[in-house]
Design a protein around this motif. Structure first.
Motif, mmCIF file in Angstrom:
data_model
loop_
_atom_site.group_PDB
_atom_site.id
_atom_site.type_symbol
_atom_site.label_atom_id
_atom_site.label_comp_id
_atom_site.label_asym_id
_atom_site.label_seq_id
_atom_site.Cartn_x
_atom_site.Cartn_y
_atom_site.Cartn_z
ATOM 1 N N LEU A 48 42.847 54.466 36.262
ATOM 2 C CA LEU A 48 41.953 53.395 35.809
ATOM 3 C C LEU A 48 40.544 53.930 35.558
ATOM 4 N N LEU A 49 40.070 54.786 36.435
ATOM 5 C CA LEU A 49 38.761 55.397 36.213
ATOM 6 C C LEU A 49 38.777 56.284 34.968
ATOM 7 N N TYR A 66 48.716 54.002 44.758
ATOM 8 C CA TYR A 66 47.432 53.315 44.593
ATOM 9 C C TYR A 66 46.338 54.308 44.183
ATOM 10 N N ALA A 67 46.315 55.468 44.828
ATOM 11 C CA ALA A 67 45.303 56.469 44.486
ATOM 12 C C ALA A 67 45.475 56.942 43.045
ATOM 13 N N GLY A 115 46.850 55.217 40.625
ATOM 14 C CA GLY A 115 46.460 54.093 39.777
ATOM 15 C C GLY A 115 44.952 53.979 39.628
ATOM 16 N N VAL A 116 44.229 54.173 40.723
ATOM 17 C CA VAL A 116 42.765 54.102 40.659
ATOM 18 C C VAL A 116 42.212 55.247 39.820
ATOM 19 N N ILE A 117 42.770 56.452 40.004
ATOM 20 C CA ILE A 117 42.309 57.594 39.214
ATOM 21 C C ILE A 117 42.580 57.358 37.729
ATOM 22 N N CYS A 166 48.318 49.817 40.227
ATOM 23 C CA CYS A 166 47.439 49.428 41.331
ATOM 24 C C CYS A 166 47.879 48.118 41.973
ATOM 25 N N SER A 187 47.756 51.581 34.473
ATOM 26 C CA SER A 187 47.091 51.853 35.748
ATOM 27 C C SER A 187 46.807 50.571 36.522
ATOM 28 N N THR A 188 46.484 49.500 35.825
ATOM 29 C CA THR A 188 46.272 48.221 36.509
ATOM 30 C C THR A 188 47.558 47.717 37.138
ATOM 31 N N CYS A 207 45.019 51.892 30.530
ATOM 32 C CA CYS A 207 44.351 50.876 31.335
ATOM 33 C C CYS A 207 45.343 49.852 31.873
ATOM 34 N N GLN A 244 50.407 54.308 49.117
ATOM 35 C CA GLN A 244 49.020 54.772 49.122
ATOM 36 C C GLN A 244 48.787 55.810 48.026
#
Length: 102
Positions: free
Chosen positions: A14-15, A7-8, A10-12, A53, A49-50, A46, A4
């Motif tokens: 990616l943003l 994942y968090a 990775g999302v950060i 994720c 991070s992808t 990018c 988790q």
């Protein structure tokens, strides 16, 4: 807990890479340059991070169920499988399209 967090992160990331790409394009418009591609740092962020994720989602999702039809039909009776009254059409457009009158 670790997937988790991954994942968090990775999302950060990616943003952040999306914001960096937007900021870079805005900077190029202000300066008046036209480049065809983004800097390698933004592309690498990018892609990394992808990948982070996708790997984290694979661990968070849990175990997968079998997809085979035999496994699903083993637990159901024939009455449950064939009982879809909402899909039965008793009055359809075939009469109008083919010219049959009843």
């Amino acid at each position: 807990m670790l997937p988790q967090i991954a994942y968090a992160v990775g999302v950060i990331l990616l943003l952040h890479s999306g914001y960096s790409a937007y900021d870079h394009i805005a900077y190029l418009k202000v300066v008046g340059k036209q480049e065809r591609s983004l800097p390698i740092e933004i592309l690498a962020e990018c892609i990394i991070s992808t990948v982070v994720c996708v790997i984290a989602i694979a661990f968070v999702s849990g175990s997968l169920r079998p997809v085979s039809l035999e496994h699903e039909l083993k637990n159901r009776s024939l009455d449950v499988i064939d009982n879809h009254p909402s899909f039965r059409t008793l009055q359809h457009r075939g009469r109008v399209l083919l010219g049959h009158k009843s």
